[in-house]
Design an enzyme around this catalytic site. Structure first.
Site, PDB file in Angstrom:
ATOM      1  N   GLU A  41      48.584  67.788  46.781  1.00  0.00           N
ATOM      2  CA  GLU A  41      48.766  66.974  45.606  1.00  0.00           C
ATOM      3  C   GLU A  41      50.127  66.226  45.927  1.00  0.00           C
ATOM      4  OE1 GLU A  41      47.116  70.040  42.477  1.00  0.00           O
ATOM      5  OE2 GLU A  41      49.169  69.426  42.226  1.00  0.00           O
ATOM      6  N   ASP A  94      57.183  68.034  32.890  1.00  0.00           N
ATOM      7  CA  ASP A  94      57.853  68.654  33.985  1.00  0.00           C
ATOM      8  C   ASP A  94      59.294  69.295  33.722  1.00  0.00           C
ATOM      9  OD1 ASP A  94      55.928  68.301  36.270  1.00  0.00           O
ATOM     10  OD2 ASP A  94      56.054  66.210  35.728  1.00  0.00           O
TER      11      ASP A  94
END
Lengths: 278, 405
Positions: A50, A61
């Site tokens: 990824e 995040d």
């Protein structure tokens, strides 16, 4: 139609083990080093890659991946460079699936049609876009499927039985189970619950289920590998990048190797678990 | 301005939360079940007589509504044109319009059984209103505030702490309102069981833009009745400042379908639109997706969000509510902008002529009202939303004007 992601999960299953999915931020700490990092991942034990598309406002995040995104942006990373990096990787690796992961705005601004065309031709296999739930499928998910890219959806502890079928519709490649309610880098409180959650999702789909959040080392990877088809690691790798930088935040000769070493360690944990080859 | 042709400008959002192409629900999967349950709870509450009775009761006796519609006589004389009225939401408890919305959301949180409230704040007015109502109802309160804003809005930080709230300075990104919102969303993703996210403006994922608007519409509904009572007719124009746009939509919305009423939304032009240092998302931005909705945003060619700049912490946001984005595109509202300097001048003018020290946010509206009013006839009725008082801004203004001597 079998995709590179389908084929890779099938091959790993034949080997009787779980897949290791590795996340690194595109362009972190600079475009050149980032490409070197990505190129070294498969040999270190990564089965799928990824690549984060950096964004100024990554609302799901934690601090480590926020910082990685900012390092990349400060080094001049943008969508074109991320796609160029995939293209460069594909010149020497035709088999390892590449998934771009990030937020919708940079894709929206690039233009959905242009992005899908360029991503596909660069050799991208799938997309994970954090802020596109099934309710917004017409934006990117459906066009991506039409363009021949997998759209990998996140399922979370808040995705209940009623909602799960909606989340799984239009999902392809694999299902990414986010093992905690929280941001990336959060610790798993109870590893025992992961197995039950994976079983619950598998009751609704034949797709492989990869589990992310909370994988920090070989031991935690091993625990996850017991119940999941794939183990996702991200924060630990961007932390390895950070720890390898010099005092001014620049890459050192050891940066790519630091990430590879961390991947080798985690891969060893994943490979300790023997699974029945179907 | 293109000629409006719709039958009604008050039908949005659609069932998927869109105002035309704007709005939507661009959130992480973890939050999706939460905003769906919020939507369900809000749809039930807004037609529940007991909820509406509670709202009306607290608005009257705790907030102090209705706020007056005041004829600004000396400012009117100074301009020599339109008759200028102030809708005085700065007289509300906590000193701004923010409390109208917070009251609604806190009553809703109680209905939903939530015990922990989180909020983002820029100037601190929304944070103070949230801390106030959490104190009143005995709820835990956590307020995220950009570290830059913590520094420039110290009086409000102290007020929130006095009220028992925990204020968390946000060090990420530009350390202002957008980063505070990112951090609040990260908190919500983490604390899904007991936490209610009280958003302070008409932005965020559906149902927030519509819900916050509904709670703020008390401003426009009152202004309408009050003007009919005072002058026997509706106003000819409305002027309000816009950051996210909650005070503005609150005033505008009840008038959107009255043809002929000119509506002006005033964005913050900071150092000037051509300087690139501003917060005018409609005038200087383009459509994108941030914080759960599609709207006009300040960003670069790669879709990276750019920092907004305004002397007013409350307007220092690189986006705008999606309904404003739609009203801009369909042409019903005129979106204009005022610079820091124009706002500072209006701040002083209003203080000296009316004995009212306005917040820097409505000073932007006053700045444009003072420009528009002289061009209008004396029978033109103008309503300016005085959405906050300036106590919190006196240090910022003193710094810019070179002291208080």
């Amino acid at each position: 139609m079998s995709t590179r992601i389908d084929r890779r999960f099938e091959a790993v299953k034949q080997q009787g083990r779980a897949a290791l999915v590795t996340f690194v931020m595109g362009g972190d700490p600079d475009p050149e080093t980032s490409l070197a990092i990505v190129k070294a991942l498969p040999a270190a034990g990564a089965d799928l890659i990824e690549i984060g598309m950096p964004f100024t406002d990554p609302m799901a995040d934690g601090p480590a991946i926020q910082a990685a995104g900012l390092r990349a942006l400060q080094a001049g990373q943008n969508m074109r460079k991320t796609l160029a990096m995939v293209r460069a990787f594909r010149e020497t690796d035709a088999d390892t699936p590449i998934i771009l992961m990030g937020y919708y705005n940079p894709i929206y601004v690039y233009g959905v049609d242009a992005f899908l065309l360029d991503a596909k031709s660069a050799g991208v296999d799938g997309l994970i876009v954090v802020d596109l739930p099934p309710e917004e499928d017409s934006e990117l998910c459906v066009p991506a499927l039409t363009a021949g890219l997998n759209f990998i959806r996140l399922a979370t502890p808040t995705t209940d039985e009623k909602r799960l079928p909606k989340v799984l519709t239009n999902t392809s490649g694999f299902v990414y189970y986010v093992s905690v309610t929280g941001i990336t880098g959060s610790a798993i409180a109870d590893y025992g619950k992961v197995g039950a959650a994976v079983a619950r999702i598998k009751g609704h789909t034949h797709l492989p289920v990869a589990v992310g959040f909370g994988v920090k080392n070989a031991d935690t990877a091993e625990i996850i590998a017991r119940s999941a088809d794939g183990v996702v690691v991200g924060t630990a790798l961007v932390e390895a990048v950070r720890a390898s930088l010099d005092a001014s935040g620049k890459a050192t000769a050891g940066t790519a190797e630091a990430v590879a070493a961390k991947v080798r360690d985690i891969a060893s944990g994943v490979r300790r678990v023997a699974k029945a080859a179907a | 301005m293109s000629a409006p042709t719709l039958n009604s400008f008050r039908t949005g959002p659609d069932e998927t939360g869109h105002f035309g192409m704007f709005g939507g629900r661009f959130v992480a999967e973890t939050l999706m079940p939460l905003i769906l349950s919020l939507e369900e709870a809000y749809e039930a509450a807004k037609v529940d007589p007991s909820f509406l009775k509670d709202m009306a009761d607290y608005l009257a006796h705790y907030v102090g509504r209705p706020s007056p519609l005041y004829f600004a006589e000396r400012l009117t004389e100074h301009c020599g044109g339109a008759k200028i009225y102030f809708k005085r939401d700065e007289l509300n408890h906590t000193g701004a319009h923010k409390v109208n919305n917070v009251l609604g959301q806190i009553l809703l949180a109680r209905r939903m059984g939530k015990t922990r409230i989180i909020a983002e704040t820029g100037a601190g007015q929304h944070g103070v209103a949230t801390a106030t109502l959490c104190a009143r109802f005995g709820l835990q309160c956590v307020v995220y505030m950009g570290a830059v804003d913590v520094e420039r809005q110290k009086p409000n930080v102290f007020r929130m702490k006095m009220l028992g709230a925990e204020v968390i300075p946000v060090q990420s990104g530009s350390k202002t309102l957008k980063d505070a919102m990112n951090e609040a969303l990260r908190d919500w993703v983490t604390n899904v069981e007991n936490t209610f996210y009280c958003i302070g403006t008409v932005a965020g994922p559906h149902p927030y833009p519509a819900m916050v608007r509904d709670f703020q519409c008390v401003i426009g509904r009152e202004a309408r009745e009050q003007m009919l009572e005072r002058e026997g007719r509706l106003p000819n124009s409305l002027v309000a400042a816009i950051g996210g746009g909650s005070n503005a939509i609150g005033l505008f919305y009840p008038f959107l379908d009255d043809p002929g009423i000119e509506i002006y939304g005033v964005e913050a032009a900071g150092h000037g639109l051509s300087s690139g240092l501003h917060a005018a998302s409609l005038t200087g931005g383009r459509p994108g997706v941030l914080h759960g909705n599609r709207t006009y945003l300040l960003m670069n060619d790669d879709g990276q969000i750019q920092d907004a700049h305004s002397i007013s912490a409350g307007l220092d946001y690189p986006g705008i509510g999606p309904e404003h984005a739609w009203l801009h595109d369909v042409g019903r509202v005129n979106y204009i902008s005022a610079t820091d300097e124009e706002a500072l001048n209006a701040f002083q003018l209003c203080s000296r002529l009316e004995g009212i020290i306005p917040a820097l946010e409505p000073s932007h509206a006053i700045a444009k009202a003072v420009e528009i009013a002289p061009k209008k006839p004396k029978d033109h009725l103008m309503v300016v939303n005085l959405c906050g008082r300036g106590d919190k801004d006196i240090f910022t203004v003193a710094e810019h004007l070179g002291g208080m001597e």
